[in-house]
Design a protein around this motif. Structure first.
Motif, mmCIF file in Angstrom:
data_model
loop_
_atom_site.group_PDB
_atom_site.id
_atom_site.type_symbol
_atom_site.label_atom_id
_atom_site.label_comp_id
_atom_site.label_asym_id
_atom_site.label_seq_id
_atom_site.Cartn_x
_atom_site.Cartn_y
_atom_site.Cartn_z
ATOM 1 N N LYS A 134 29.268 34.247 29.697
ATOM 2 C CA LYS A 134 29.012 35.159 30.812
ATOM 3 C C LYS A 134 29.720 34.621 32.054
ATOM 4 O O LYS A 134 29.802 33.403 32.275
ATOM 5 C CB LYS A 134 27.506 35.267 31.086
ATOM 6 C CG LYS A 134 26.697 35.924 29.975
ATOM 7 C CD LYS A 134 26.991 37.409 29.910
ATOM 8 C CE LYS A 134 26.142 38.064 28.816
ATOM 9 N NZ LYS A 134 24.953 38.701 29.327
ATOM 10 N N SER A 135 30.240 35.538 32.857
ATOM 11 C CA SER A 135 30.878 35.147 34.105
ATOM 12 C C SER A 135 29.813 34.864 35.168
ATOM 13 O O SER A 135 28.615 35.053 34.932
ATOM 14 C CB SER A 135 31.808 36.263 34.593
ATOM 15 O OG SER A 135 31.035 37.367 35.061
ATOM 16 N N TRP A 136 30.247 34.448 36.362
ATOM 17 C CA TRP A 136 29.303 34.164 37.444
ATOM 18 C C TRP A 136 28.572 35.426 37.896
ATOM 19 O O TRP A 136 27.512 35.356 38.514
ATOM 20 C CB TRP A 136 30.051 33.537 38.625
ATOM 21 C CG TRP A 136 31.113 34.431 39.218
ATOM 22 C CD1 TRP A 136 32.382 34.602 38.785
ATOM 23 C CD2 TRP A 136 30.967 35.286 40.358
ATOM 24 N NE1 TRP A 136 33.063 35.496 39.559
ATOM 25 C CE2 TRP A 136 32.214 35.934 40.548
ATOM 26 C CE3 TRP A 136 29.925 35.558 41.245
ATOM 27 C CZ2 TRP A 136 32.439 36.846 41.562
ATOM 28 C CZ3 TRP A 136 30.140 36.459 42.265
ATOM 29 C CH2 TRP A 136 31.389 37.099 42.423
ATOM 30 N N ARG A 137 29.106 36.624 37.531
ATOM 31 C CA ARG A 137 28.457 37.888 37.883
ATOM 32 C C ARG A 137 27.583 38.418 36.743
ATOM 33 O O ARG A 137 27.028 39.510 36.844
ATOM 34 C CB ARG A 137 29.508 38.934 38.223
ATOM 35 C CG ARG A 137 30.347 38.600 39.442
ATOM 36 C CD ARG A 137 31.151 39.806 39.888
ATOM 37 N NE ARG A 137 32.035 40.299 38.816
ATOM 38 C CZ ARG A 137 32.575 41.516 38.824
ATOM 39 N NH1 ARG A 137 32.302 42.362 39.817
ATOM 40 N NH2 ARG A 137 33.383 41.883 37.848
ATOM 41 N N LYS A 189 28.742 39.163 33.759
ATOM 42 C CA LYS A 189 29.554 40.014 32.898
ATOM 43 C C LYS A 189 30.007 39.244 31.660
ATOM 44 O O LYS A 189 30.102 38.009 31.674
ATOM 45 C CB LYS A 189 30.793 40.514 33.652
ATOM 46 C CG LYS A 189 30.490 41.283 34.925
ATOM 47 C CD LYS A 189 29.935 42.662 34.607
ATOM 48 C CE LYS A 189 29.791 43.491 35.888
ATOM 49 N NZ LYS A 189 29.289 44.861 35.601
#
Length: 403
Positions: free
Chosen positions: A112-115, A117
């Motif tokens: 997962k990204s920092w957002r 996503k």
């Protein structure tokens, strides 16, 4: 008293924090056998598109994991003699190439990204390495390395693991065969001997270049068939596959891994102990026989078992048998009674509990004695240990878990 209790509590907490795969790795390391553990998350990590490890670099990575043993998850350096890597080669120049290849090869996993996503994370497995520079022409020295935080995290998160054989790893001549061997060893240990994967996933797992073998007939001939012949000869299991088509195109592969029966396990131990020269010729001459005797359902007739076992072991020399017996001293002969008391009894019981799928160990032992017959009295050492382990795995694979 309080200090002693505190030390014991600290040791207990450290043991609880140690990943299960690393506890098994430490136990195998203490045993000093050719078997070692590769954590499941490391087996399943995929190559970045367009990248893969050569056979020699894959072997080096396996030796690094074997050498690190139960400490592979710790943030510490690990060390290995260059002589343990060269395997008969006089020079060390290939070691430099292998180390640099390990440093630059990228692996990927879903993350997962920092957002929050969906994202793909790319990382290396080797953080740093040191190679001693020899004085003059001396071909000695050590290498030292550290795994990256991502590699250590994968090791620590691994609840399952593949138990692999050092001699088998070093015996493979195809990098694809070695990767498929790892996948099979992992799934057999999970008691889930089926691997269903689409073609894109297969290429990522085995590290097949996107520009190679675009036609599935080529991939079947150049990758799968070669991998199968090597695995069937050198591994403790065999592999088959089924091709799932959509129209005329193959879209998925279903691999099935089957533990070998007792006689075939002995033949594998024999092959691993022999020099690699002539191995391909032996494989091409006898691979179908090895597959046939490796299926437990074909071994219902004790007379057939005795005949096959005799054929598989008559080629062993007296010196080979003595060398193997010395390496596995407790296995002088298979116990005649219950597997509870005595060194060999306890060793046999441990294997039965680990590989018998929850069946009563003495029940498996009775079935083993009946299947092997009089030939069991002449088995000892590593051959006996491998034969018993293979029978336990096959017993469980045929019957499933007890109700």
């Amino acid at each position: 008293m309080d200090e002693s209790a505190g030390i014991e509590q600290q040791q207990s907490e450290e043991a609880a924090a140690t990943p299960r795969s690393m506890r098994v790795a430490a136990a195998l390391s203490r045993k000093g056998s050719d078997e070692f553990v590769k954590p499941g998350r490391l087996v399943e990590v995929r190559f970045v598109k367009g990248q893969s490890l050569s056979l020699t670099a894959s072997r080096l990575l396996a030796l690094m994991i074997l050498t690190a043993g139960g400490d592979a998850w710790r943030d510490i350096p690990h060390r290995m003699r260059k002589a343990d890597i060269r395997r008969g080669h006089k020079g060390n120049e290939r070691i430099v190439d292998m180390l640099e290849e390990l440093h630059r090869t990228l692996f990927a996993e879903d993350d997962k990204s920092w957002r929050g996503k969906r994202a793909t994370k790319r990382f290396n497995l080797i953080q740093a390495s040191w190679e001693e520079v020899e004085d003059g022409d001396k071909e000695t020295g050590w290498i030292e390395w550290q795994f990256t935080p991502d590699a250590r995290r994968l090791i620590q998160e691994s609840e399952t693991y593949a138990v692999m054989n050092r001699q088998a790893v070093l015996g493979f001549r195809s990098a694809y065969a070695l990767k498929l061997y790892e996948e099979g060893a992992l799934r057999l240990h999970r008691r889930q001997p089926v691997w269903k994967v689409d073609i894109v996933g297969l290429r990522a797992a085995l590290g097949i270049d996107p520009d190679k073998y675009g036609d599935f007939a080529q991939l079947r001939r150049k990758v799968l068939k070669i991998a199968k012949t090597e695995i069937d000869q050198l591994a403790h299991f065999t592999v088959e596959w089924e091709e799932i088509r959509r129209g005329r195109a193959v879209v998925e592969i279903i691999f099935r891994f089957s533990p070998k029966g007792a006689p075939s396990q002995i033949a594998t131990v024999d092959e691993l102990a022999r020099h690699s020269a002539g191995r391909k010729a032996r494989r091409e001459h006898a691979v179908e026989t090895v597959i046939a005797i490796g299926r437990e359902e074909d071994l219902a007739d004790p007379a057939e078992v005795t005949h096959l076992l005799s054929a598989a072991t008559t080629s062993l020399t007296v010196s080979e048998e003595r060398a193997r017996d010395k390496a596995a001293a407790p296995w002088a002969r298979f116990p005649r009674g219950r597997l509870h008391f005595g060194t060999t009894e306890q060793a046999a019981r441990a294997i039965g509990l680990r590989h018998g799928g929850g069946w009563d160990v003495d029940l498996i032992a009775d079935a083993y004695r009946e299947a092997m017959g009089d030939r069991l009295d002449s088995l000892s050492g590593v051959k006996l240990e491998k034969s018993w382990k293979g029978f336990c795995e096959a017993f469980f694979a045929r019957r499933g878990r007890p109700s």
